[in-house]
Design an enzyme around this catalytic site. Structure first.
Site, PDB file in Angstrom:
ATOM      1  N   LYS A  14      43.524  41.470  57.671  1.00 33.52           N
ATOM      2  CA  LYS A  14      43.803  40.518  58.996  1.00 33.52           C
ATOM      3  C   LYS A  14      45.236  39.895  58.491  1.00 33.52           C
ATOM      4  O   LYS A  14      45.237  39.875  59.401  1.00 33.52           O
ATOM      5  CB  LYS A  14      42.603  40.274  59.515  1.00 33.52           C
ATOM      6  CG  LYS A  14      42.119  41.384  59.826  1.00 33.52           C
ATOM      7  CD  LYS A  14      40.434  40.255  60.238  1.00 33.52           C
ATOM      8  CE  LYS A  14      39.706  39.839  59.386  1.00 33.52           C
ATOM      9  NZ  LYS A  14      38.395  40.033  58.407  1.00 33.52           N
ATOM     10  N   ARG A  90      33.500  37.545  66.545  1.00 35.61           N
ATOM     11  CA  ARG A  90      32.679  38.341  65.069  1.00 35.61           C
ATOM     12  C   ARG A  90      31.297  38.131  65.709  1.00 35.61           C
ATOM     13  O   ARG A  90      30.379  38.881  65.296  1.00 35.61           O
ATOM     14  CB  ARG A  90      33.005  37.205  63.840  1.00 35.61           C
ATOM     15  CG  ARG A  90      34.106  37.248  62.804  1.00 35.61           C
ATOM     16  CD  ARG A  90      33.359  36.156  61.532  1.00 35.61           C
ATOM     17  NE  ARG A  90      33.471  36.863  59.970  1.00 35.61           N
ATOM     18  CZ  ARG A  90      34.821  36.085  59.751  1.00 35.61           C
ATOM     19  NH1 ARG A  90      35.682  35.443  60.778  1.00 35.61           N
ATOM     20  NH2 ARG A  90      35.158  36.368  58.958  1.00 35.61           N
ATOM     21  N   ARG A 129      41.459  39.514  45.095  1.00 35.08           N
ATOM     22  CA  ARG A 129      41.161  38.458  44.980  1.00 35.08           C
ATOM     23  C   ARG A 129      41.250  36.884  44.776  1.00 35.08           C
ATOM     24  O   ARG A 129      41.649  35.906  44.695  1.00 35.08           O
ATOM     25  CB  ARG A 129      41.416  38.585  46.768  1.00 35.08           C
ATOM     26  CG  ARG A 129      41.761  37.735  48.240  1.00 35.08           C
ATOM     27  CD  ARG A 129      41.654  36.934  49.605  1.00 35.08           C
ATOM     28  NE  ARG A 129      40.712  37.041  49.908  1.00 35.08           N
ATOM     29  CZ  ARG A 129      39.927  37.754  50.976  1.00 35.08           C
ATOM     30  NH1 ARG A 129      40.915  37.892  52.056  1.00 35.08           N
ATOM     31  NH2 ARG A 129      38.484  37.387  51.845  1.00 35.08           N
ATOM     32  N   ARG A 135      39.053  32.087  45.787  1.00 36.12           N
ATOM     33  CA  ARG A 135      38.060  31.505  47.145  1.00 36.12           C
ATOM     34  C   ARG A 135      36.326  31.430  46.667  1.00 36.12           C
ATOM     35  O   ARG A 135      36.264  32.546  45.979  1.00 36.12           O
ATOM     36  CB  ARG A 135      38.300  32.458  48.555  1.00 36.12           C
ATOM     37  CG  ARG A 135      38.803  31.534  49.196  1.00 36.12           C
ATOM     38  CD  ARG A 135      39.163  32.207  50.691  1.00 36.12           C
ATOM     39  NE  ARG A 135      38.476  33.106  51.138  1.00 36.12           N
ATOM     40  CZ  ARG A 135      38.373  33.941  52.002  1.00 36.12           C
ATOM     41  NH1 ARG A 135      39.558  34.054  52.708  1.00 36.12           N
ATOM     42  NH2 ARG A 135      37.401  34.613  52.894  1.00 36.12           N
ATOM     43  N   ARG A 146      28.808  39.536  53.384  1.00 37.39           N
ATOM     44  CA  ARG A 146      29.880  39.761  54.211  1.00 37.39           C
ATOM     45  C   ARG A 146      29.964  40.763  54.700  1.00 37.39           C
ATOM     46  O   ARG A 146      30.131  41.281  56.029  1.00 37.39           O
ATOM     47  CB  ARG A 146      31.275  39.350  53.477  1.00 37.39           C
ATOM     48  CG  ARG A 146      31.172  37.205  52.952  1.00 37.39           C
ATOM     49  CD  ARG A 146      31.444  37.231  52.334  1.00 37.39           C
ATOM     50  NE  ARG A 146      33.209  37.515  53.202  1.00 37.39           N
ATOM     51  CZ  ARG A 146      34.413  37.223  51.938  1.00 37.39           C
ATOM     52  NH1 ARG A 146      34.088  36.998  51.036  1.00 37.39           N
ATOM     53  NH2 ARG A 146      35.446  37.103  52.589  1.00 37.39           N
TER      54      ARG A 146
HETATM   55  P1  ATP Z   1      40.095  37.921  55.220  1.00 42.32           P
HETATM   56  O1  ATP Z   1      40.006  39.394  54.645  1.00 42.32           O
HETATM   57  O2  ATP Z   1      41.174  38.543  56.181  1.00 42.32           O
HETATM   58  O3  ATP Z   1      40.049  36.886  54.941  1.00 42.32           O
HETATM   59  P2  ATP Z   1      37.225  37.183  55.721  1.00 42.32           P
HETATM   60  O4  ATP Z   1      36.136  37.928  56.672  1.00 42.32           O
HETATM   61  O5  ATP Z   1      37.142  37.952  54.055  1.00 42.32           O
HETATM   62  O6  ATP Z   1      38.633  37.544  56.625  1.00 42.32           O
HETATM   63  P3  ATP Z   1      36.973  34.236  56.544  1.00 42.32           P
HETATM   64  O7  ATP Z   1      37.953  35.361  57.752  1.00 42.32           O
HETATM   65  O8  ATP Z   1      38.714  34.025  56.223  1.00 42.32           O
HETATM   66  O9  ATP Z   1      37.798  35.648  55.710  1.00 42.32           O
HETATM   67  O10 ATP Z   1      35.903  33.765  57.054  1.00 42.32           O
HETATM   68  C1  ATP Z   1      35.351  33.138  55.939  1.00 42.32           C
HETATM   69  C2  ATP Z   1      34.558  33.087  56.631  1.00 42.32           C
HETATM   70  O11 ATP Z   1      34.272  31.908  57.132  1.00 42.32           O
HETATM   71  C3  ATP Z   1      33.209  33.679  56.966  1.00 42.32           C
HETATM   72  O12 ATP Z   1      32.158  35.055  55.876  1.00 42.32           O
HETATM   73  C4  ATP Z   1      32.347  32.954  57.906  1.00 42.32           C
HETATM   74  O13 ATP Z   1      31.193  32.456  56.784  1.00 42.32           O
HETATM   75  C5  ATP Z   1      32.754  31.829  58.542  1.00 42.32           C
HETATM   76  N1  ATP Z   1      33.420  32.522  59.374  1.00 42.32           N
HETATM   77  C6  ATP Z   1      35.147  32.264  60.232  1.00 42.32           C
HETATM   78  N2  ATP Z   1      35.294  33.116  61.266  1.00 42.32           N
HETATM   79  C7  ATP Z   1      33.801  32.916  61.866  1.00 42.32           C
HETATM   80  C8  ATP Z   1      33.675  33.160  63.373  1.00 42.32           C
HETATM   81  N3  ATP Z   1      34.341  33.250  63.974  1.00 42.32           N
HETATM   82  N4  ATP Z   1      32.331  32.895  63.307  1.00 42.32           N
HETATM   83  C9  ATP Z   1      30.970  32.202  62.787  1.00 42.32           C
HETATM   84  N5  ATP Z   1      31.693  32.201  61.015  1.00 42.32           N
HETATM   85  C10 ATP Z   1      32.551  32.475  60.995  1.00 42.32           C
END
Ligand code: ATP
Length: 190
Positions: A14, A90, A129, A135, A146
């Site tokens: 994304k 989400r 990553r 991270r 996740r």
């Molecule tokens: P990407 O691979 O695109 O980075 P990702 O799911 O690995 O996606 P982020 O979108 O950066 O990572 O989100 C990291 C964490 O932040 C999630 O696991 C969650 O705990 C929290 N988070 C982010 N957005 C939301 C949301 N809309 N609602 C609740 N928690 C969120």
């Protein structure tokens, strides 16, 4: 004005594809993950609360996310080409809140682009990553949580957006350029 929801599991690409869309179309970008990581860095109350959830692979409670949504969106001003929502919504309550917040401004979501990547590939990408970015939530145990959260709480949004008639499925395997070409054809058709 074209607001886009870029949707997909953790590691679906994304963020990478958002950067390409920003460059080509001049969209604004709201990554709720980045917003939260920034709050953590600045030591705010929200950041302190968020850290526990993030490091445990869980979602931050809806009401906290929904609370900050309007002010982040309004920071782009009244006239813009559109905003990419990356990592939001989400959950179904978040999608409903987004729809309502936009409708109050006479705006809407033009497309939900679902980047589809099989789970074994997601795991591979996120572990790689984790080694590179450091991270704190890119370790095997948290990644598994996740991915579970995604399939239980987030993937029902695919049907929700199908109901809104704005869902677009995009294959998320291939080179960054190949995937972007698929997204371009969706955006150019809007
Ligand atoms: P990407 O691979 O695109 O980075 P990702 O799911 O690995 O996606 P982020 O979108 O950066 O990572 O989100 C990291 C964490 O932040 C999630 O696991 C969650 O705990 C929290 N988070 C982010 N957005 C939301 C949301 N809309 N609602 C609740 N928690 C969120």
């Amino acid at each position: 004005m074209k607001n886009i929801v870029i949707f997909g599991a953790p590691g679906a690409g994304k963020g990478t594809q958002s950067d390409k869309m920003i460059e080509k179309y001049g969209f604004g970008h709201i990554s709720t993950g980045d917003v939260l990581r920034n709050e953590i860095k600045n030591g705010t109350e929200l950041g302190k609360t968020a850290k526990g959830y993030i490091d445990n692979g869980q979602l931050i409670p809806d009401e906290l996310m929904i609370d900050i949504l309007a002010s982040v969106y309004d920071s782009f001003g009244k006239e813009h080409k559109g905003v990419i929502f990356d990592g939001f919504p989400r959950t179904i309550p978040q999608a409903e809140a987004l729809k309502k917040m936009l409708a109050e401004r006479g705006h809407s979501v033009a497309a939900m682009v679902e980047l589809f990547v099989p789970e074994d590939e997601l795991m591979k990408r996120l572990l790689l990553r984790g080694q590179q970015s450091g991270r704190s939530d890119d370790n095997e145990e948290t990644i598994k949580k996740r991915l579970n959260v995604y399939s239980n709480q987030t993937s029902p949004l695919i049907d929700w957006y199908k109901g809104e008639k704005i869902h677009h499925h995009v294959e998320g395997l291939g080179t960054v350029e190949e995937i972007f070409a698929r997204i371009e054809s969706v955006i150019d058709s809007l």
